[in-house]
Design a protein around this motif. Sequence first.
Motif, PDB file in Angstrom:
ATOM      1  N   GLU A  93     -20.070 -28.102  64.510  1.00  0.00           N
ATOM      2  CA  GLU A  93     -20.643 -28.969  65.653  1.00  0.00           C
ATOM      3  C   GLU A  93     -20.956 -30.213  65.348  1.00  0.00           C
ATOM      4  O   GLU A  93     -20.502 -31.090  66.223  1.00  0.00           O
ATOM      5  N   ALA A  94     -21.273 -30.589  64.309  1.00  0.00           N
ATOM      6  CA  ALA A  94     -21.601 -31.954  63.740  1.00  0.00           C
ATOM      7  C   ALA A  94     -20.319 -32.864  63.695  1.00  0.00           C
ATOM      8  O   ALA A  94     -20.202 -33.882  64.298  1.00  0.00           O
ATOM      9  N   ARG A  96     -17.702 -32.447  65.830  1.00  0.00           N
ATOM     10  CA  ARG A  96     -17.513 -32.593  67.420  1.00  0.00           C
ATOM     11  C   ARG A  96     -18.187 -33.619  67.971  1.00  0.00           C
ATOM     12  O   ARG A  96     -17.609 -34.272  68.884  1.00  0.00           O
ATOM     13  N   ARG A  97     -19.234 -33.887  67.443  1.00  0.00           N
ATOM     14  CA  ARG A  97     -20.097 -35.045  68.097  1.00  0.00           C
ATOM     15  C   ARG A  97     -19.810 -36.425  67.852  1.00  0.00           C
ATOM     16  O   ARG A  97     -19.389 -36.647  66.758  1.00  0.00           O
ATOM     17  N   GLN A  98     -19.929 -37.356  68.863  1.00  0.00           N
ATOM     18  CA  GLN A  98     -19.186 -38.702  68.691  1.00  0.00           C
ATOM     19  C   GLN A  98     -20.453 -39.390  68.210  1.00  0.00           C
ATOM     20  O   GLN A  98     -21.813 -39.364  68.764  1.00  0.00           O
TER      21      GLN A  98
END
Length: 111
Positions: A93-94, A96-98
């Motif tokens: 998840e981290a 994938r974060r912009q």
Amino acid sequence: MPKFLIQATYTPEGATGLIEEGASGRRAAVEQVVTGLGGSVEAMYFAFGEDDVVLILDFPDPVAMAAVSLAVKASGGLRTRATPLLTLDDVDEAARRQVAFRAPGGRGPSS
């Protein structure tokens, strides 16, 4: 529940207490503190080398971990390090974060 890796080294006073109580006595004390704040002990191992004891603890939130850390450090019996542990899903998840980050002296995220 957030997981934490705890690495601890006994002070001379703490080691004396460990000798008096034994490892099972310390395990019971750890269980009491952790469960009293809504957490659980996943693993606890004694070691030798730089660290004397290594634990993996689950707590309902980081504040509970901070409360235990403060109490343990104030006791003077141990020097500890707490490391938050992330699951594989957390890291995915981290990733994938912009994140817009500019390094010091850089022009932008791609510098």
